[in-house]
Design a protein around this motif. Structure first.
Motif, PDB file in Angstrom:
ATOM      1  N   MET A   1     -12.525   2.364  -2.995  1.00  9.45           N
ATOM      2  CA  MET A   1     -11.313   2.986  -3.509  1.00  9.45           C
ATOM      3  C   MET A   1     -10.283   3.030  -2.389  1.00  9.45           C
ATOM      4  N   SER A   2      -9.081   2.615  -2.689  1.00 11.59           N
ATOM      5  CA  SER A   2      -7.985   2.630  -1.727  1.00 11.59           C
ATOM      6  C   SER A   2      -7.184   3.920  -1.907  1.00 11.59           C
ATOM      7  N   VAL A   3      -7.054   4.683  -0.832  1.00  7.88           N
ATOM      8  CA  VAL A   3      -6.323   5.948  -0.856  1.00  7.88           C
ATOM      9  C   VAL A   3      -5.338   5.955   0.305  1.00  7.88           C
ATOM     10  N   ILE A   4      -4.132   6.411   0.031  1.00  3.39           N
ATOM     11  CA  ILE A   4      -3.112   6.571   1.066  1.00  3.39           C
ATOM     12  C   ILE A   4      -2.709   8.037   1.073  1.00  3.39           C
ATOM     13  N   ILE A   5      -2.616   8.617   2.263  1.00  4.86           N
ATOM     14  CA  ILE A   5      -2.132   9.985   2.394  1.00  4.86           C
ATOM     15  C   ILE A   5      -0.924   9.988   3.313  1.00  4.86           C
ATOM     16  N   TYR A   6       0.162  10.577   2.827  1.00  7.13           N
ATOM     17  CA  TYR A   6       1.359  10.812   3.635  1.00  7.13           C
ATOM     18  C   TYR A   6       1.107  12.156   4.292  1.00  7.13           C
ATOM     19  N   HIS A   7       0.819  12.111   5.589  1.00  6.10           N
ATOM     20  CA  HIS A   7       0.153  13.199   6.298  1.00  6.10           C
ATOM     21  C   HIS A   7       0.992  13.755   7.438  1.00  6.10           C
ATOM     22  N   ASN A   8       0.893  15.073   7.592  1.00  2.92           N
ATOM     23  CA  ASN A   8       1.455  15.763   8.748  1.00  2.92           C
ATOM     24  C   ASN A   8       0.301  16.537   9.374  1.00  2.92           C
ATOM     25  N   LEU A  46       7.219   6.944  -5.232  1.00  2.00           N
ATOM     26  CA  LEU A  46       6.226   8.021  -5.189  1.00  2.00           C
ATOM     27  C   LEU A  46       6.569   9.108  -6.213  1.00  2.00           C
ATOM     28  N   ALA A  47       7.836   9.474  -6.274  1.00  2.00           N
ATOM     29  CA  ALA A  47       8.267  10.491  -7.243  1.00  2.00           C
ATOM     30  C   ALA A  47       8.027   9.991  -8.664  1.00  2.00           C
ATOM     31  N   ARG A  48       8.430   8.759  -8.945  1.00  2.00           N
ATOM     32  CA  ARG A  48       8.256   8.197 -10.288  1.00  2.00           C
ATOM     33  C   ARG A  48       6.782   8.163 -10.683  1.00  2.00           C
ATOM     34  N   ARG A  49       5.942   7.655  -9.779  1.00  7.00           N
ATOM     35  CA  ARG A  49       4.513   7.519 -10.084  1.00  7.00           C
ATOM     36  C   ARG A  49       3.806   8.868 -10.193  1.00  7.00           C
ATOM     37  N   SER A  50       4.327   9.873  -9.501  1.00  4.91           N
ATOM     38  CA  SER A  50       3.712  11.200  -9.588  1.00  4.91           C
ATOM     39  C   SER A  50       4.160  11.933 -10.852  1.00  4.91           C
ATOM     40  N   GLY A  51       5.224  11.439 -11.477  1.00  8.04           N
ATOM     41  CA  GLY A  51       5.709  12.052 -12.706  1.00  8.04           C
ATOM     42  C   GLY A  51       6.522  13.309 -12.486  1.00  8.04           C
ATOM     43  N   ILE A  52       7.029  13.491 -11.270  1.00  6.81           N
ATOM     44  CA  ILE A  52       7.843  14.673 -10.991  1.00  6.81           C
ATOM     45  C   ILE A  52       9.213  14.231 -10.486  1.00  6.81           C
ATOM     46  N   PRO A  53      10.216  15.062 -10.688  1.00  9.91           N
ATOM     47  CA  PRO A  53      11.546  14.713 -10.177  1.00  9.91           C
ATOM     48  C   PRO A  53      11.534  14.620  -8.650  1.00  9.91           C
ATOM     49  N   LEU A  54      12.374  13.757  -8.127  1.00 11.97           N
ATOM     50  CA  LEU A  54      12.483  13.592  -6.679  1.00 11.97           C
ATOM     51  C   LEU A  54      12.709  14.941  -6.000  1.00 11.97           C
ATOM     52  N   ILE A  95       1.290  13.900   0.269  1.00 12.08           N
ATOM     53  CA  ILE A  95       1.354  13.091  -0.944  1.00 12.08           C
ATOM     54  C   ILE A  95       0.207  12.095  -0.832  1.00 12.08           C
ATOM     55  N   VAL A  96      -0.571  11.975  -1.899  1.00 10.98           N
ATOM     56  CA  VAL A  96      -1.734  11.093  -1.894  1.00 10.98           C
ATOM     57  C   VAL A  96      -1.615  10.117  -3.054  1.00 10.98           C
ATOM     58  N   THR A  97      -1.924   8.865  -2.759  1.00  6.37           N
ATOM     59  CA  THR A  97      -1.971   7.836  -3.799  1.00  6.37           C
ATOM     60  C   THR A  97      -3.368   7.237  -3.836  1.00  6.37           C
ATOM     61  N   LEU A 104       1.465  15.158  -5.301  1.00  8.15           N
ATOM     62  CA  LEU A 104       1.785  16.044  -4.195  1.00  8.15           C
ATOM     63  C   LEU A 104       0.636  17.038  -4.194  1.00  8.15           C
ATOM     64  N   CYS A 105      -0.166  17.041  -3.163  1.00 10.83           N
ATOM     65  CA  CYS A 105      -1.419  17.814  -3.159  1.00 10.83           C
ATOM     66  C   CYS A 105      -1.230  19.191  -2.531  1.00 10.83           C
ATOM     67  N   ARG A 106      -0.443  19.985  -3.205  1.00 10.60           N
ATOM     68  CA  ARG A 106      -0.245  21.398  -2.892  1.00 10.60           C
ATOM     69  C   ARG A 106      -0.584  22.167  -4.146  1.00 10.60           C
ATOM     70  N   PRO A 107      -1.676  22.858  -4.193  1.00 16.98           N
ATOM     71  CA  PRO A 107      -2.662  23.054  -3.139  1.00 16.98           C
ATOM     72  C   PRO A 107      -3.517  21.804  -2.924  1.00 16.98           C
ATOM     73  N   SER A 108      -4.255  21.831  -1.836  1.00 17.25           N
ATOM     74  CA  SER A 108      -5.029  20.649  -1.430  1.00 17.25           C
ATOM     75  C   SER A 108      -6.048  20.218  -2.489  1.00 17.25           C
ATOM     76  N   GLU A 109      -6.512  21.142  -3.331  1.00 22.49           N
ATOM     77  CA  GLU A 109      -7.488  20.795  -4.369  1.00 22.49           C
ATOM     78  C   GLU A 109      -6.954  19.786  -5.374  1.00 22.49           C
ATOM     79  N   LYS A 110      -5.650  19.604  -5.443  1.00 23.10           N
ATOM     80  CA  LYS A 110      -5.095  18.608  -6.371  1.00 23.10           C
ATOM     81  C   LYS A 110      -5.584  17.203  -6.053  1.00 23.10           C
TER      82      LYS A 110
END
Length: 133
Positions: A1-8, A46-54, A95-97, A104-110
């Motif tokens: 499985m390919s996963v990308i995390i936009y991480h801080n 990312l916004a489009r694919r997550s289904g949430i407004p920018l 943000i995880v894909t 957007l994984c807030r909270p992390s359990e998402k």
């Protein structure tokens, strides 16, 4: 499985999300978005694919959000993208894909909707337990 995390790495939620991904047996591609920010088309996607407004990908806390007047609801997506381009810290995290979607994984359990099931309960940095699926 390919996963990308936009991480801080300075963010506890982002660290917990990354740890849960790894606990599921996946080693993700880590995008340190503060030093290597996604371009405006990637952010728009990312916004489009997550289904949430920018606008919902913007972070207010600890950012120049208010100073830039980004609380003005009349601002266009292009204006919001201009601000994110100049100040990547405005992009909320993590943000995880994956092949299962974008969140957007807030909270992390998402993140659990995007990765294989955890093999055992996960303990977050603050001691909170996340039950395996």
């Amino acid at each position: 499985m390919s996963v990308i995390i936009y991480h801080n790495p300075a963010c506890g939620t982002s660290r917990n999300t990354l740890a849960m991904i790894r606990a599921s047996g996946v080693e993700p591609v880590i995008v340190a978005y503060l030093t290597t920010p996604p371009n405006r088309e990637e952010i728009r996607d990312l916004a489009r694919r997550s289904g949430i407004p920018l606008r919902d990908l913007l972070r207010e806390k600890g950012t120049p959000f208010a100073d830039l007047g980004l609380d003005d609801p009349s601002l266009s997506d292009e204006q919001l993208l201009d601000a994110i381009e100049l100040h990547p810290v405005l992009l909320n995290r993590p943000i995880v894909t994956s092949g299962k979607g974008v969140r957007l994984c807030r909270p992390s359990e998402k993140v659990l909707d995007l990765i294989p099931p955890l093999p055992e309960d996960f303990i977050k940095e603050d001691g909170e337990k996340v039950k395996k699926a």
